[in-house]
Write a protein that holds these residues in place. Structure first.
Motif, PDB file in Angstrom:
ATOM      1  N   LEU A 208      -5.672   3.220   3.845  1.00 22.92           N
ATOM      2  CA  LEU A 208      -5.175   1.995   4.105  1.00 22.92           C
ATOM      3  C   LEU A 208      -4.005   1.691   4.765  1.00 22.92           C
ATOM      4  O   LEU A 208      -3.533   0.914   5.526  1.00 22.92           O
ATOM      5  CB  LEU A 208      -5.284   1.217   2.699  1.00 22.92           C
ATOM      6  CG  LEU A 208      -6.668   0.924   2.247  1.00 22.92           C
ATOM      7  CD1 LEU A 208      -6.621   0.707   0.715  1.00 22.92           C
ATOM      8  CD2 LEU A 208      -7.246  -0.566   3.056  1.00 22.92           C
TER       9      LEU A 208
ATOM     10  N   VAL B  71     -13.765   1.052   5.230  1.00 22.95           N
ATOM     11  CA  VAL B  71     -12.451   0.482   4.771  1.00 22.95           C
ATOM     12  C   VAL B  71     -12.021  -0.423   5.351  1.00 22.95           C
ATOM     13  O   VAL B  71     -11.796  -0.289   6.933  1.00 22.95           O
ATOM     14  CB  VAL B  71     -11.506   1.716   4.861  1.00 22.95           C
ATOM     15  CG1 VAL B  71      -9.887   1.047   4.427  1.00 22.95           C
ATOM     16  CG2 VAL B  71     -11.464   2.769   3.937  1.00 22.95           C
TER      17      VAL B  71
ATOM     18  N   ILE C 214       0.745  -1.220   0.062  1.00 25.34           N
ATOM     19  CA  ILE C 214      -0.041   0.147   0.066  1.00 25.34           C
ATOM     20  C   ILE C 214       0.985   1.264  -0.190  1.00 25.34           C
ATOM     21  O   ILE C 214       0.533   2.210  -0.453  1.00 25.34           O
ATOM     22  CB  ILE C 214      -1.031  -0.193   1.175  1.00 25.34           C
ATOM     23  CG1 ILE C 214      -2.164   0.629   0.900  1.00 25.34           C
ATOM     24  CG2 ILE C 214      -0.543   0.326   2.423  1.00 25.34           C
ATOM     25  CD1 ILE C 214      -3.277   0.357  -0.394  1.00 25.34           C
TER      26      ILE C 214
ATOM     27  N   ARG D 295      -9.998  -4.158   6.692  1.00 23.97           N
ATOM     28  CA  ARG D 295      -8.763  -4.770   6.875  1.00 23.97           C
ATOM     29  C   ARG D 295      -8.528  -5.740   5.523  1.00 23.97           C
ATOM     30  O   ARG D 295      -7.461  -5.974   4.998  1.00 23.97           O
ATOM     31  CB  ARG D 295      -8.320  -5.297   7.892  1.00 23.97           C
ATOM     32  CG  ARG D 295      -7.004  -5.817   7.968  1.00 23.97           C
ATOM     33  CD  ARG D 295      -6.482  -6.059   9.314  1.00 23.97           C
ATOM     34  NE  ARG D 295      -6.187  -4.813  10.268  1.00 23.97           N
ATOM     35  CZ  ARG D 295      -4.868  -4.307  10.290  1.00 23.97           C
ATOM     36  NH1 ARG D 295      -4.092  -4.992   9.514  1.00 23.97           N
ATOM     37  NH2 ARG D 295      -4.914  -3.262  10.803  1.00 23.97           N
TER      38      ARG D 295
ATOM     39  N   GLN E 272      -9.569  -5.630   2.451  1.00 21.07           N
ATOM     40  CA  GLN E 272      -8.854  -4.909   1.447  1.00 21.07           C
ATOM     41  C   GLN E 272      -7.543  -4.766   1.330  1.00 21.07           C
ATOM     42  O   GLN E 272      -6.744  -4.893   0.345  1.00 21.07           O
ATOM     43  CB  GLN E 272      -9.700  -3.304   1.065  1.00 21.07           C
ATOM     44  CG  GLN E 272     -10.888  -3.448   0.734  1.00 21.07           C
ATOM     45  CD  GLN E 272     -12.065  -3.121   1.524  1.00 21.07           C
ATOM     46  OE1 GLN E 272     -12.089  -2.051   2.094  1.00 21.07           O
ATOM     47  NE2 GLN E 272     -13.124  -3.947   1.568  1.00 21.07           N
ATOM     48  N   LEU E 273      -6.879  -4.458   2.572  1.00 22.62           N
ATOM     49  CA  LEU E 273      -5.497  -4.254   2.712  1.00 22.62           C
ATOM     50  C   LEU E 273      -4.991  -5.672   2.409  1.00 22.62           C
ATOM     51  O   LEU E 273      -3.890  -5.743   1.537  1.00 22.62           O
ATOM     52  CB  LEU E 273      -5.159  -3.810   3.952  1.00 22.62           C
ATOM     53  CG  LEU E 273      -3.850  -3.459   4.668  1.00 22.62           C
ATOM     54  CD1 LEU E 273      -3.184  -2.291   3.502  1.00 22.62           C
ATOM     55  CD2 LEU E 273      -3.519  -3.316   5.849  1.00 22.62           C
TER      56      LEU E 273
END
Ligand SMILES: [Zn+2]
Ligand SMILES: [Zn+2]
Length: 362
Positions: free
Chosen positions: A343, A61, A31, A63, A65-66
């Motif tokens: 992120l 948002v 990221i 985690r 997605q991270l």
């Protein structure tokens, strides 16, 4: 003359391709390298007669997605393909609907969870477990994601959000909220029992509240000092900052004793091992993340349970509870364009509970 007619035809609205802003992921990477790029892409249009077009007002948002963006979950085929628009905690306004839409009206506020659609005819879909459907479409694993201005959704997979809950407060309910609700339910909570919650972030801060509603005594466990404060604010019975397995179990035994049940949201095998060892014989350990399970001793009669989001009825229950004001989401708002930065903050554990991206942030 022909040229003039052609120009008139080309500037007619039906010939113009409408665009929308989105944070698009075209290749996986750390990221820190800002893999999400702000792009102007073709605006989604209704595909089916029971679809609705939603103007997104907030997207949480998460985690996951991270993990997806950085490639941690490639082994689980997440994301299944690229490019994608991440984001699966979405709230927005219905601005257009297909001719067969009957459950919602233009102007109503709806939410979309990670379950964007399912087949509706497999054994799971036929038995109220549509979130387990093997051919489900997952929000944010295609160009149908929430880090954008618009999304379409089949009306059967949208949930009405009452106007009294703001969009940014409501968005985290659609993944963190439902995941926490289902995980607490999976422990079969009973009043005055000790429930350990391992991992106090977006999902954990909701789970603490659902557990308290069920009159459990919550022991919140986290490595992060900020999250200890979050748990205290939410009235956790006890908080323990995790440093090592040995010191944690000692501290637990000295303060409240072994747990009756535990829920793990921290994606760490070591933490799962700790949770299993922290629970009394016969207790249940519910796991709400992708993780390996080490050292399971069947002779202790403990139950290990998996949990993944929840079904559409769970989603409705979560909204009903939120409407009563018994749970609150702790949110920090950011412009959509700052998705990479947000992120990164999440990666560095600098988000107190949940960050929410707002398109057209003023
Ligand atoms: Zn999520
Ligand atoms: Zn199905």
């Amino acid at each position: 003359m022909v040229a003039i007619i052609l120009i008139i035809i080309c500037i007619h609205p039906s010939f113009m391709v409408e665009k929308m802003k989105a944070m698009v992921l075209s290749s996986l990477g750390p990221i820190e390298n800002h893999p999400l790029r702000l792009k102007s892409i073709t605006k989604h249009r209704l595909q089916n007669t029971n679809d609705m077009l939603v103007r997104i007002e907030a997207c949480g948002v998460c985690r996951s997605q991270l993990h997806g963006i950085e490639g941690d979950w490639k082994k689980y085929n997440i994301p299944p393909k690229l490019p994608t628009i991440p984001g699966h905690e979405i709230v927005g306004e219905v601005i257009e609907s297909g001719r067969d839409v009957s459950k919602f009206k233009i102007g109503q506020k709806v939410g979309i969870s990670p379950l964007h659609n399912s087949c509706m005819h497999c054994i799971y879909c036929m038995s109220g477990k549509e979130h387990l459907c093997e051919s489900a479409d997952i929000t944010g694993e295609s160009l149908m994601g929430g880090y954008a201005e618009y999304i379409t959704v089949n009306e059967d997979f949208a949930t009405l959000v009452p106007n009294k809950i703001s969009s940014e407060q409501a968005a985290p309910l659609f993944c963190a909220g439902i995941t926490a609700y289902r995980a607490v339910k999976a422990t079969e909570p009973k009043p005055n029992t000790l429930l350990g919650i391992f991992g106090v972030g977006g999902v954990g801060h909701m789970a603490i509240q659902f557990a308290i509603i069920n009159k459990c005594k919550v022991v919140a466990v986290t490595r992060n000092k900020t999250h200890i404060n979050t748990a205290k604010k939410l009235s956790a019975h006890n908080t323990i900052q995790y440093k090592s397995q040995h010191s944690f179990i000692q501290q637990l035994k000295n303060s409240v004793g072994l747990l009756d049940n535990a829920i793990v949201f921290a994606p760490s095998s070591r933490i799962v091992d700790t949770a299993i060892k922290s629970v009394k014989r016969g207790g249940t350990i519910t796991i709400g993340t992708f993780v390996n399970i080490p050292n399971f001793n069947a002779a202790e009669e403990k139950t290990i349970r998996g949990t993944l989001i929840g079904n559409r009825n769970d989603m409705k229950d979560v909204i009903k509870i939120a409407e009563t004001g018994k749970i609150t989401t702790m949110v920090e708002k950011y412009p959509l364009e700052q998705a990479n930065e947000v992120l990164l903050k999440l990666k560095k554990s600098q988000i107190k509970a949940r960050a929410v991206l707002i398109p057209n942030y003023i």
